[in-house]
Design a protein around this motif. Structure first.
Motif, mmCIF file in Angstrom:
data_model
loop_
_atom_site.group_PDB
_atom_site.id
_atom_site.type_symbol
_atom_site.label_atom_id
_atom_site.label_comp_id
_atom_site.label_asym_id
_atom_site.label_seq_id
_atom_site.Cartn_x
_atom_site.Cartn_y
_atom_site.Cartn_z
ATOM 1 N N GLU A 43 -2.266 77.435 -14.583
ATOM 2 C CA GLU A 43 -2.175 77.394 -16.191
ATOM 3 C C GLU A 43 -0.721 78.076 -16.443
ATOM 4 O O GLU A 43 -0.332 78.989 -16.015
ATOM 5 N N ASP A 44 -0.204 77.154 -17.455
ATOM 6 C CA ASP A 44 1.167 77.651 -17.781
ATOM 7 C C ASP A 44 1.179 78.721 -18.692
ATOM 8 O O ASP A 44 2.381 79.431 -18.624
ATOM 9 N N HIS A 45 0.190 78.668 -19.481
ATOM 10 C CA HIS A 45 0.344 80.157 -20.639
ATOM 11 C C HIS A 45 -0.268 81.381 -19.921
ATOM 12 O O HIS A 45 -1.426 81.357 -19.516
ATOM 13 N N ASP A 55 -5.291 73.600 -15.563
ATOM 14 C CA ASP A 55 -4.811 73.266 -16.746
ATOM 15 C C ASP A 55 -4.349 71.827 -16.485
ATOM 16 O O ASP A 55 -3.943 71.549 -15.431
ATOM 17 N N GLN A 92 -2.204 70.090 -19.231
ATOM 18 C CA GLN A 92 -0.950 70.183 -19.865
ATOM 19 C C GLN A 92 -0.147 71.219 -19.212
ATOM 20 O O GLN A 92 -0.231 72.287 -19.705
ATOM 21 N N MET A 93 0.772 70.786 -18.369
ATOM 22 C CA MET A 93 1.647 71.863 -17.919
ATOM 23 C C MET A 93 3.161 71.212 -17.376
ATOM 24 O O MET A 93 3.270 70.012 -17.255
ATOM 25 N N LYS A 131 -10.537 73.336 -23.993
ATOM 26 C CA LYS A 131 -10.257 74.446 -24.770
ATOM 27 C C LYS A 131 -10.547 74.177 -26.059
ATOM 28 O O LYS A 131 -10.447 72.999 -26.658
HETATM 29 MN MN MN Z 1 -1.091 74.246 -20.553
#
Ligand code: MN
Length: 129
Positions: free
Chosen positions: A9-11, A53, A55-56, A105
């Motif tokens: 996960e990027d966040h 995730d 979207q990364m 999400k």
């Molecule tokens: Mn993301």
């Protein structure tokens, strides 16, 4: 029995939330910030399950899941895709990658541990002959 979950996960805020909840349930947590790093971590540590995730940056979750599920050494790792997409067709696109399940999400944190447990204990799909 000390199962390990890899959070990709990027966040940082989302990683922290997932880490806090899943640590509480007794899982060992390892983390990666994008799909490329996730593949490297998966190969190195062979986690029981990956929360991926979609979207990364660098490499998205569709690509990383497809690569992991195509490789003999990593295809048995359970993967749950985490998507913020709400468009029709995403479910099919995610399941086409070979993912074992998906969640949307904003995450339902109360439902997450049950979903993960169900997928971890799910028998592999019967092989057709
Ligand atoms: Mn993301």
């Amino acid at each position: 029995m000390g199962q390990t979950i890899l959070i990709v996960e990027d966040h940082e805020k989302n990683r922290r939330l997932l880490r806090d909840v899943l640590s509480y349930y007794g899982y060992t947590i390892i983390e990666a910030e994008n799909g490329k790093e996730g593949i490297e971590m998966a190969r190195q540590y062979m986690p029981d399950l990956i929360l991926m995730d979609i979207q990364m940056p660098v490499m998205d979750g569709f690509t990383a899941t497809t690569i992991l599920k195509s490789a003999p050494e990593t295809k048995e790792i359970k993967i749950v895709a985490v998507t913020s997409f709400a468009m029709t067709g995403d479910k099919e696109k995610i399941l086409d990658t070979g993912a074992d399940g998906y969640i949307s999400k904003p995450l339902d944190i109360k439902a997450l541990p049950t979903l993960i447990k169900d997928i971890l204990f799910r028998e592999p799909a019967p092989v057709s002959v």
